[in-house]
Design an enzyme around this catalytic site. Structure first.
Site, PDB file in Angstrom:
ATOM      1  N   CYS A 175     -19.342  -5.867   3.649  1.00  9.38           N
ATOM      2  CA  CYS A 175     -18.624  -4.652   4.022  1.00  9.38           C
ATOM      3  C   CYS A 175     -17.330  -4.639   3.224  1.00  9.38           C
ATOM      4  O   CYS A 175     -16.731  -5.690   2.998  1.00  9.38           O
ATOM      5  CB  CYS A 175     -18.331  -4.649   5.517  1.00  9.38           C
ATOM      6  SG  CYS A 175     -17.388  -3.203   6.052  1.00  9.38           S
TER       7      CYS A 175
ATOM      8  N   CYS B 217     -16.538  -8.967   5.715  1.00  7.54           N
ATOM      9  CA  CYS B 217     -15.828  -7.728   5.398  1.00  7.54           C
ATOM     10  C   CYS B 217     -14.624  -8.042   4.534  1.00  7.54           C
ATOM     11  O   CYS B 217     -13.850  -8.946   4.852  1.00  7.54           O
ATOM     12  CB  CYS B 217     -15.364  -7.054   6.682  1.00  7.54           C
ATOM     13  SG  CYS B 217     -16.678  -6.869   7.891  1.00  7.54           S
TER      14      CYS B 217
ATOM     15  N   CYS C 234       0.844  -1.192   0.000  1.00 11.76           N
ATOM     16  CA  CYS C 234       0.000   0.000   0.000  1.00 11.76           C
ATOM     17  C   CYS C 234       0.883   1.246   0.000  1.00 11.76           C
ATOM     18  O   CYS C 234       1.839   1.330   0.773  1.00 11.76           O
ATOM     19  CB  CYS C 234      -0.908   0.003   1.229  1.00 11.76           C
ATOM     20  SG  CYS C 234      -1.980   1.449   1.281  1.00 11.76           S
TER      21      CYS C 234
ATOM     22  N   ARG D  13     -17.690  -2.040  17.911  1.00 15.03           N
ATOM     23  CA  ARG D  13     -16.996  -3.310  17.630  1.00 15.03           C
ATOM     24  C   ARG D  13     -15.632  -3.372  18.293  1.00 15.03           C
ATOM     25  O   ARG D  13     -14.803  -2.479  18.136  1.00 15.03           O
ATOM     26  CB  ARG D  13     -16.836  -3.521  16.130  1.00 15.03           C
ATOM     27  CG  ARG D  13     -16.080  -4.816  15.823  1.00 15.03           C
ATOM     28  CD  ARG D  13     -16.055  -5.166  14.357  1.00 15.03           C
ATOM     29  NE  ARG D  13     -17.399  -5.129  13.828  1.00 15.03           N
ATOM     30  CZ  ARG D  13     -17.770  -4.380  12.798  1.00 15.03           C
ATOM     31  NH1 ARG D  13     -16.912  -3.647  12.163  1.00 15.03           N
ATOM     32  NH2 ARG D  13     -19.012  -4.393  12.404  1.00 15.03           N
TER      33      ARG D  13
ATOM     34  N   CYS E  58       0.480   4.970   6.879  1.00 18.93           N
ATOM     35  CA  CYS E  58      -0.130   4.829   8.211  1.00 18.93           C
ATOM     36  C   CYS E  58       0.880   4.142   9.149  1.00 18.93           C
ATOM     37  O   CYS E  58       1.322   3.020   8.892  1.00 18.93           O
ATOM     38  CB  CYS E  58      -1.412   4.017   8.108  1.00 18.93           C
ATOM     39  SG  CYS E  58      -2.542   4.647   6.839  1.00 18.93           S
TER      40      CYS E  58
ATOM     41  N   CYS F 118       0.712   0.373  10.331  1.00 18.33           N
ATOM     42  CA  CYS F 118       0.222  -0.664   9.420  1.00 18.33           C
ATOM     43  C   CYS F 118       1.332  -1.516   8.808  1.00 18.33           C
ATOM     44  O   CYS F 118       2.296  -1.002   8.243  1.00 18.33           O
ATOM     45  CB  CYS F 118      -0.601  -0.015   8.314  1.00 18.33           C
ATOM     46  SG  CYS F 118      -1.354  -1.245   7.239  1.00 18.33           S
TER      47      CYS F 118
ATOM     48  N   CYS G 101     -19.136   2.426   8.494  1.00 21.72           N
ATOM     49  CA  CYS G 101     -18.373   1.762   9.549  1.00 21.72           C
ATOM     50  C   CYS G 101     -17.124   2.614   9.763  1.00 21.72           C
ATOM     51  O   CYS G 101     -16.294   2.736   8.860  1.00 21.72           O
ATOM     52  CB  CYS G 101     -18.001   0.351   9.094  1.00 21.72           C
ATOM     53  SG  CYS G 101     -16.887  -0.495  10.232  1.00 21.72           S
TER      54      CYS G 101
END
Ligand code: SF4
Length: 342
Positions: free
Chosen positions: A137, A106, A62, A269, A66, A69, A197
């Site tokens: 999702c 998801c 990616c 969640r 972040c 991550c 979400c």
């Protein structure tokens, strides 16, 4: 203010003030949990927890940065990359998840934002999973209004896009997209009519003020997110946040309780980080109003508690799985779920 605030707890409001949110954080722990549980019971069956399963449909490489991550191309985390998964493999995983009691499937793709070909493939996945009677999702990075509408057109139920932390702390965590970019994607999703979400990650070196600001932002969106995942940072070697100071467990529970009070009708969640929580801490989180978990032995690229352990914890606490959109099905006995991703 305290008296007035307590009298108004339980109402669905999007006009919370930051002072009110801070006042909730400042309540004695037992008062906070008592009120959160009381409000929770007004809106949900108290002993039911919704089960979602998360599959990484495209892993690693990616371009975003972040700081938590494992999938960012900028950090050497030793993660194996995987291209976008083939449709049949995704549908097979969804079948297994459903057989294990998940009502929502998801699909997570490590993209900055999906390209047209990638979006077309994801749309096929959404169609296929929905046809099985599960909620769908997707999380695949930033979306334009048109992309959100395309996903709505194939019946996507939820789109996940987290704010991660407060706007102030955000710049220390991510530099490749702005807080406003995130809010824009959330607005596009909401406008398309897809359920939102959206939550955050705790334990990233933020202060309680940051946690209050994050929840304040979520609770003052035009509508509350239907799902609010609260993650505890999983520290991954090679990422900048590896070695960050651990968050006090009670502060994590406190944040769950404040989320429950601010957004009484949302599913809160327990997401990443559950594998590092004791059974007792998870039970406190349920008491504080958490009523959704990810179930399955992998959570994108990190560990999640073994399904057998989850079943045993649910049994010990008298918790049952919330029924899905198409049927009422108890959480089954364990069958091995062989998630394809690392
Ligand atoms: S959190 Fe998402 S956007 Fe950020 S680096 Fe990881 S996969 Fe990319």
């Amino acid at each position: 203010m305290q008296h007035l605030l307590m009298a108004r707890l339980g109402a669905i409001r999007t006009d919370w003030t930051l002072d009110e949110v801070r006042a909730l954080f400042a309540l004695p722990f037992n008062d906070l949990l008592f009120n959160a549980q009381r409000v929770h019971r007004d809106h949900f069956a108290p002993n039911q927890v919704q089960i979602s399963t998360l599959l990484s449909i495209k892993t690693g490489a990616c371009p975003e940065d972040c700081a938590y991550c494992s999938q960012s191309v900028r950090y050497n985390t030793g993660l194996d990359r995987e291209e976008l998964m083939e449709l049949e493999r995704v549908l097979e995983s969804a079948r297994v998840a459903k057989a294990n009691g998940a009502t929502r499937f998801c699909m997570g793709a490590a993209y900055r934002s999906p390209k047209p070909k990638q979006l077309a493939a994801i749309k096929e996945m959404v169609r296929g999973v929905r046809a099985m009677g599960m909620e769908t999702c997707v999380t695949a990075g930033m979306l334009t209004a048109d992309q959100a509408r395309e996903l709505k057109d194939v019946g996507l139920d939820y789109y996940n896009h987290n704010l991660d932390t407060s706007e102030k702390h955000y710049a220390k965590i991510i530099t490749t997209r702005t807080y406003q970019d995130r809010l824009d994607t959330l607005a596009a999703v909401r406008q398309a009519g897809i359920n939102v979400c959206c939550g955050g990650i705790l334990g990233m070196g933020e202060t309680q003020q940051d946690r209050a600001e994050l929840l304040h932002t979520l609770a003052t969106l035009s509508e509350h997110p239907e799902s609010v995942p609260i993650n505890q940072l999983i520290q991954i070697a090679g990422t900048p946040l590896h070695g960050a100071a651990k968050l006090d467990s009670f502060e994590f529970v406190r944040t769950i309780a404040v989320a429950r009070l601010l957004m009484p009708k949302s599913h809160v969640r327990l997401s990443a980080g559950r594998s590092e929580m004791s059974d007792e801490m998870q039970a406190l989180c349920f008491m504080a109003g958490a009523n959704s978990i990810f179930y399955g032995d992998k959570l994108l690229t990190t560990e999640n508690p073994d399904e057998n352990h989850d079943l045993e914890l649910f049994r010990r606490l008298g918790i049952i799985a919330e029924a899905g959109p198409s049927e009422h099905e108890p959480l089954h006995e364990h069958r091995h779920v062989a998630h394809a991703h690392a």
